[in-house]
Design a protein around this motif. Structure first.
Motif, mmCIF file in Angstrom:
data_model
loop_
_atom_site.group_PDB
_atom_site.id
_atom_site.type_symbol
_atom_site.label_atom_id
_atom_site.label_comp_id
_atom_site.label_asym_id
_atom_site.label_seq_id
_atom_site.Cartn_x
_atom_site.Cartn_y
_atom_site.Cartn_z
ATOM 1 N N PRO A 1 -13.709 64.848 -10.048
ATOM 2 C CA PRO A 1 -14.953 65.357 -10.606
ATOM 3 C C PRO A 1 -14.798 65.730 -12.079
ATOM 4 O O PRO A 1 -13.717 66.103 -12.523
ATOM 5 C CB PRO A 1 -15.264 66.595 -9.758
ATOM 6 N N VAL A 2 -15.898 65.598 -12.817
ATOM 7 C CA VAL A 2 -15.911 66.006 -14.223
ATOM 8 C C VAL A 2 -16.034 67.528 -14.248
ATOM 9 O O VAL A 2 -16.890 68.087 -13.563
ATOM 10 C CB VAL A 2 -17.103 65.365 -14.975
ATOM 11 N N PRO A 3 -15.176 68.203 -15.003
ATOM 12 C CA PRO A 3 -15.283 69.664 -15.067
ATOM 13 C C PRO A 3 -16.647 70.098 -15.603
ATOM 14 O O PRO A 3 -17.159 69.503 -16.544
ATOM 15 C CB PRO A 3 -14.175 70.067 -16.042
ATOM 16 N N VAL A 4 -17.244 71.105 -14.979
ATOM 17 C CA VAL A 4 -18.524 71.632 -15.450
ATOM 18 C C VAL A 4 -18.389 73.046 -16.009
ATOM 19 O O VAL A 4 -19.318 73.577 -16.582
ATOM 20 C CB VAL A 4 -19.602 71.614 -14.336
ATOM 21 N N SER A 5 -17.213 73.642 -15.823
ATOM 22 C CA SER A 5 -16.961 74.972 -16.389
ATOM 23 C C SER A 5 -15.523 75.022 -16.878
ATOM 24 O O SER A 5 -14.706 74.161 -16.546
ATOM 25 C CB SER A 5 -17.200 76.068 -15.343
ATOM 26 N N ALA A 6 -15.208 76.033 -17.654
ATOM 27 C CA ALA A 6 -13.851 76.176 -18.184
ATOM 28 C C ALA A 6 -12.831 76.324 -17.060
ATOM 29 O O ALA A 6 -11.708 75.830 -17.157
ATOM 30 C CB ALA A 6 -13.780 77.367 -19.131
ATOM 31 N N SER A 7 -13.202 76.968 -15.961
ATOM 32 C CA SER A 7 -12.262 77.131 -14.842
ATOM 33 C C SER A 7 -11.991 75.803 -14.138
ATOM 34 O O SER A 7 -10.914 75.607 -13.574
ATOM 35 C CB SER A 7 -12.782 78.164 -13.850
ATOM 36 N N ASP A 8 -12.943 74.871 -14.167
ATOM 37 C CA ASP A 8 -12.734 73.547 -13.566
ATOM 38 C C ASP A 8 -11.697 72.736 -14.324
ATOM 39 O O ASP A 8 -11.097 71.819 -13.769
ATOM 40 C CB ASP A 8 -14.040 72.746 -13.543
ATOM 41 N N ALA A 9 -11.492 73.044 -15.590
ATOM 42 C CA ALA A 9 -10.561 72.284 -16.418
ATOM 43 C C ALA A 9 -9.132 72.404 -15.913
ATOM 44 O O ALA A 9 -8.289 71.566 -16.220
ATOM 45 C CB ALA A 9 -10.652 72.735 -17.873
ATOM 46 N N SER A 10 -8.831 73.425 -15.128
ATOM 47 C CA SER A 10 -7.475 73.607 -14.604
ATOM 48 C C SER A 10 -7.308 73.010 -13.205
ATOM 49 O O SER A 10 -6.337 73.292 -12.524
ATOM 50 C CB SER A 10 -7.119 75.096 -14.593
ATOM 51 N N MET A 11 -8.232 72.159 -12.779
ATOM 52 C CA MET A 11 -8.165 71.527 -11.464
ATOM 53 C C MET A 11 -6.886 70.694 -11.344
ATOM 54 O O MET A 11 -6.484 70.024 -12.286
ATOM 55 C CB MET A 11 -9.396 70.647 -11.263
ATOM 56 N N LYS A 12 -6.258 70.722 -10.192
ATOM 57 C CA LYS A 12 -5.019 69.974 -9.957
ATOM 58 C C LYS A 12 -5.286 68.467 -9.963
ATOM 59 O O LYS A 12 -6.346 68.018 -9.542
ATOM 60 C CB LYS A 12 -4.421 70.357 -8.608
ATOM 61 N N LYS A 13 -4.282 67.713 -10.387
ATOM 62 C CA LYS A 13 -4.432 66.256 -10.403
ATOM 63 C C LYS A 13 -4.590 65.693 -8.993
ATOM 64 O O LYS A 13 -5.194 64.643 -8.807
ATOM 65 C CB LYS A 13 -3.285 65.596 -11.148
ATOM 66 N N GLU A 14 -4.071 66.386 -8.005
ATOM 67 C CA GLU A 14 -4.224 65.946 -6.623
ATOM 68 C C GLU A 14 -5.686 65.985 -6.164
ATOM 69 O O GLU A 14 -6.050 65.335 -5.191
ATOM 70 C CB GLU A 14 -3.374 66.806 -5.681
ATOM 71 N N ASP A 15 -6.514 66.755 -6.870
ATOM 72 C CA ASP A 15 -7.929 66.870 -6.519
ATOM 73 C C ASP A 15 -8.808 65.871 -7.278
ATOM 74 O O ASP A 15 -10.012 65.805 -7.050
ATOM 75 C CB ASP A 15 -8.435 68.286 -6.809
ATOM 76 N N LYS A 16 -8.214 65.111 -8.173
ATOM 77 C CA LYS A 16 -8.963 64.148 -8.986
ATOM 78 C C LYS A 16 -9.005 62.781 -8.305
ATOM 79 O O LYS A 16 -8.131 62.422 -7.524
ATOM 80 C CB LYS A 16 -8.319 63.994 -10.370
#
Length: 144
Positions: A121-136
């Motif tokens: 998913p495309v990050p929609v907030s600053a906290s989403d930017a730290s999403m793990k690569k396993e979730d991409k």
């Protein structure tokens, strides 16, 4: 004391043997979009006798729409041909001229064009930017 150490060593050994849940590999068609996750592979046109095998080795996404800078998203892919020769390439969205979203790969005595369509998913907030690569999830297109 020795008996305790032996039991501890055996327990640690058995725990280290625990198999990780792997993302299943899939079949993908040439000239059609397909989606892969980190460490997942696709056999083109199938896993039984693949002409090409594409594996996602890394996913990096520092896009931040609410931020002042748009950022970029990139993936590192391994491409293996029928003979087992392996090539590594990096595709990028939002990298400008530094890296492209497409690359030509020479394998099996022919040219293939690999294109990175999107990383979600495309990050929609600053906290989403730290999403793990396993979730991409990486959407690719391979032209034969």
């Amino acid at each position: 004391m020795m008996k305790y150490l032996c039991c501890l060593a055996t327990t640690l050994f058995l725990l280290s043997c625990k198999e990780k849940a792997a993302t299943p590999n899939l079949n993908a068609a040439f000239n059609q979009d397909f989606k892969l996750r980190y460490a997942q592979s696709a056999g083109l046109p199938d896993q039984d006798k693949p002409e090409l095998t594409v594996t996602v080795d890394d996913v990096q996404d520092n896009r931040c729409p609410p931020c002042s800078l748009p950022g970029m998203a990139k993936t590192v892919l391994s491409v293996r041909d029928q003979q087992g020769s392996n090539q590594t390439t990096t595709l990028c969205l939002g990298c400008g001229t530094a890296l492209n979203d497409s690359v030509v790969v020479l394998a099996n005595s022919r040219r293939y064009v690999l294109t990175l369509r999107q990383i979600t998913p495309v990050p929609v907030s600053a906290s989403d930017a730290s999403m793990k690569k396993e979730d991409k999830q990486v959407t690719l297109f391979v032209k034969r």
